[in-house]
Design an enzyme around this catalytic site. Structure first.
Site, short mmCIF file in Angstrom:
data_model
loop_
_atom_site.label_atom_id
_atom_site.label_comp_id
_atom_site.label_asym_id
_atom_site.label_seq_id
_atom_site.Cartn_x
_atom_site.Cartn_y
_atom_site.Cartn_z
N SER A 95 0.84 -1.20 0.00
CA SER A 95 0.00 0.00 0.00
C SER A 95 0.87 1.25 0.00
O SER A 95 1.67 1.47 -0.90
CB SER A 95 -0.96 -0.05 1.19
OG SER A 95 -1.97 0.91 1.07
N ASP A 224 -9.52 -5.35 -4.63
CA ASP A 224 -8.97 -4.36 -3.70
C ASP A 224 -9.88 -3.13 -3.71
O ASP A 224 -9.99 -2.43 -4.71
CB ASP A 224 -7.56 -3.97 -4.15
CG ASP A 224 -6.82 -3.13 -3.12
OD1 ASP A 224 -7.46 -2.29 -2.46
OD2 ASP A 224 -5.59 -3.29 -3.02
N HIS A 253 -7.51 -5.75 -0.22
CA HIS A 253 -6.32 -4.93 0.01
C HIS A 253 -5.46 -5.51 1.13
O HIS A 253 -4.24 -5.61 1.00
CB HIS A 253 -6.74 -3.50 0.36
CG HIS A 253 -5.60 -2.53 0.43
ND1 HIS A 253 -4.83 -2.22 -0.66
CD2 HIS A 253 -5.09 -1.82 1.47
CE1 HIS A 253 -3.90 -1.34 -0.32
NE2 HIS A 253 -4.03 -1.08 0.97
#
Length: 273
Positions: A95, A224, A253
């Protein structure tokens, strides 16, 4: 617990386990190096030296009011790596951490970094702009900032639903995983959490991706809900010169469960090549 002090006097916590070729792991927002505990052990068990740090403002690192931007994050990482004199280095980021390691590798990592791995990473650019019309509108990120300011504890609890895909039929994510996300989130300094939203959403990594001259493995779940794959991995793979893209069907995610098990084996395989 080991700490490193940056050139601007910020204390950065890190964990350092195992011996062998070094691997640095960078976490997502608003988490800490604890998000990588499984991978740190896995890497150490497989003959690597695994190092994971708490980004400034996060986890056990100093609760900073300044420097909560991607350039400073990458510089902090560079100074940590230089202090440990790490070479023949692989960097892994999830991320926001994916953006951090891409910027570090492109702007600071020449001669040190040999491989890059990202998972659910924010590059090349999350925000919708005239040049990036497929991005997410600014209102999405304004909503995150508002949630952090008004009631961060409740916001992090609610965020776990989309983060882990717990709002999808058949989700197997545990209550424990969601509580661990909340626990890590509650350690972040409010100013750092707020400013980091701008860092992960408005930083343009296009030129960093183009500048990478080492192999990069780009992992992304096609479900995601935090960093949509069409705005991220599917664009990033078109910008890098030595990229491998793997799409994980149905994966969210957050890295957990079957997705984590498969990704971890892919990480080991990529590092071994």
């Amino acid at each position: 617990m080991p700490y490193f002090t940056t050139s601007d006097g910020t204390e950065i916590y890190y964990t350092d386990q195992g011996t062998g070729k070094p691997v640095i792991l960078s976490h997502g927002w608003p988490l800490s190096s604890d998000a990588w505990q499984v991978e740190v052990k896995l890497l150490a068990d497989n003959g690597y030296r695994a190092i994971a740090h708490d980004r400034r403002g996060h986890g056990r690192s100093a609760k900073t009011y300044t420097g909560n931007d991607m350039d400073t994050y990458a510089r902090d990482l560079a100074e940590l790596i230089e202090s440990l004199d790490l070479n023949d280095l692989a960097v892994i980021g999830h991320s926001t951490g994916g953006g951090e390691v891409v910027r570090y590798a492109a702007q600071h990592g020449a001669g040190r970094v040999t491989k890059v791995i990202t998972a659910g990473a924010v590059p090349p650019l999350m925000l919708q702009t005239a040049a990036n019309p497929d991005g997410l509108p600014i209102e999405v990120f304004d909503g995150i900032r508002a949630g952090v300011l008004s009631d961060s504890s409740q916001f992090y609890i609610e965020l776990t639903e989309a983060f882990f895909g717990a709002n999808r039929p058949g989700s197997a994510v545990s209550e424990g995983a969601k509580r661990e996300f909340w626990r890590q989130g509650m350690l972040v300094n409010l100013a750092a959490a707020y400013d980091c939203v701008t860092a992960f959403s408005e930083t343009d990594f296009t030129e960093d991706l183009r500048a990478l001259d080492v192999p990069i493995f780009i992992a992304h779940g096609d479900d995601d809900q935090i960093v949509p794959i069409k705005d991220a991995a599917l664009k990033s793979i078109e910008l890098v010169r030595h990229g491998t893209l793997k799409v994980y069907p149905g994966a969210p995610h957050g890295i957990s469960g079957a997705y984590q098990a498969e990704l971890d084996q892919d990480i080991l395989a990529f590092l071994a090549t």
